[in-house]
Design an enzyme around this catalytic site. Sequence first.
Site, PDB file in Angstrom:
ATOM      1  N   CYS A   1      -0.075   2.785  -4.393  1.00 23.01           N
ATOM      2  CA  CYS A   1      -0.818   3.982  -4.750  1.00 23.01           C
ATOM      3  C   CYS A   1       0.023   5.224  -4.491  1.00 23.01           C
ATOM      4  O   CYS A   1       0.830   5.273  -3.571  1.00 23.01           O
ATOM      5  CB  CYS A   1      -2.110   4.067  -3.954  1.00 23.01           C
ATOM      6  SG  CYS A   1      -3.423   3.091  -4.696  1.00 23.01           S
TER       7      CYS A   1
ATOM      8  N   HIS B   1       0.855  -1.179   0.000  1.00 20.36           N
ATOM      9  CA  HIS B   1       0.000   0.000   0.000  1.00 20.36           C
ATOM     10  C   HIS B   1       0.893   1.232   0.000  1.00 20.36           C
ATOM     11  O   HIS B   1       2.040   1.189   0.461  1.00 20.36           O
ATOM     12  CB  HIS B   1      -0.901   0.026   1.240  1.00 20.36           C
ATOM     13  CG  HIS B   1      -2.056  -0.936   1.177  1.00 20.36           C
ATOM     14  ND1 HIS B   1      -3.051  -0.836   0.234  1.00 20.36           N
ATOM     15  CD2 HIS B   1      -2.371  -1.999   1.955  1.00 20.36           C
ATOM     16  CE1 HIS B   1      -3.941  -1.815   0.433  1.00 20.36           C
ATOM     17  NE2 HIS B   1      -3.545  -2.541   1.467  1.00 20.36           N
TER      18      HIS B   1
END
Length: 448
Positions: free
Chosen positions: A320, A270
Amino acid sequence: MDEADRQLLRRCRLQLVCELQMAELWDALLSRGLFTPDMIEEIQGAGSGSRRDQARQLITDLETRGRQALPLFISCLQDTGQDMLASFLNTSRQTAEQNLEAIRPRDLVPGPVGFNPDEMRVVKQDPSRSTMGRLPTVVLRPDKLRPTELRPEVLRPQVPRPVTTGSGELRDACAPRWGGKANLAYILEADPCGYCLIINNVNFCLNSGLSSRTGSDIDCEKLQRRFRLLHFMVEVKCDLTAKDMLLALGELAQRDHGALDCCVVVILSHGREASHRQFPGAVYGTDGYSVSIERIVNIFNGTGCPSLGGKPKLFFIQACGGEQKDHGFEVASASSEDWASGSNPESDAAPFQEGPGSSDQPDAVASLPTPSDIFVSYSTFPGFVSWRDTRSGSWYIEILDGVLEQWADSEDLQTLLLRVADAVSEKGIYKQMPGYFNFLRKKLFFKT
């Protein structure tokens, strides 16, 4: 941050770096909402961790913390008893505002360039004195409107010309001659040519608030196989905390790379937005703490990893860059085939944590030194999500693997990643645009 405040900070930078007392500031910066705990941790770990390095990083990051960043920072100085610096910044800020007010144009009468005001008043009082009506009429032919020297040159593609080489072979005269490639491309002759470390974070602790990254193991297996075929020694480390990520990266940097030609680091996790000087973004460890991409890259700089000096260091980041979802725009060739029924795309987004009332703005600083022999490839544009299918893996890694399989034997790294960007950009209803920061000095061709 307003440009005037930004310039003021830069003018006062030397004095601030010399005099700032950092130890007293951390709590004040947090309580005023100027920085989050993660950001404070990154500032504390800047450079060698010295007070001066922390002060430099704080001043750099302060420019990204919104319009009220400078007044809030001055308040933090007052809260921590650094009244001399607070007064110095306040006085400098007020002086700058007064100077700006003094030079602001007032009651200007618009008029043609080259006229002085007296002439303009005469024209208003006595229009008959105007000479505008007596200007001669000039008709310009088309060739005068577009002089030959300003016309765009039409470039025609060169027709390949076969020429004979010294060995009697025929080759295209327009093709590059890689015989002197030492000046044009990195030479990857060692076998294996280098280490490839893949950090694959899938399962995150409950307190982190981050979901499991189902499908990431597929990405990991593809890249493990691909980089072995490209003659790298591949190591995989799974589910590392932020601290363990730094330890694994530091251990790799401390190895002797003298007999090797290259090094690759892949991070699957992430991610989030993060303030930066050179490389944007941060990736999460499984404990919910993040590590900035900039810090990761700098572990492999000339000081931290001298045996990789002058050799290419490649970083591939599947995470991301933020929370925005790109809907794209309609084009004639748009297709919805990639968003097939039954597919289950997820993003690797995690919220960008910021203090109340703050507003991040573009934060690149052009005056900083540029690293060399470094290439950082991002799966998505900073600020946007990166999509991952739970059954086939992430869009970026899936296409990167396919492009390397088909083209790595004939094309350089930048061209390969242009193919990746083009293919990823055409997928899905929500859009994704990979990109990279290139500080390589030469072309890079993988050993196949």
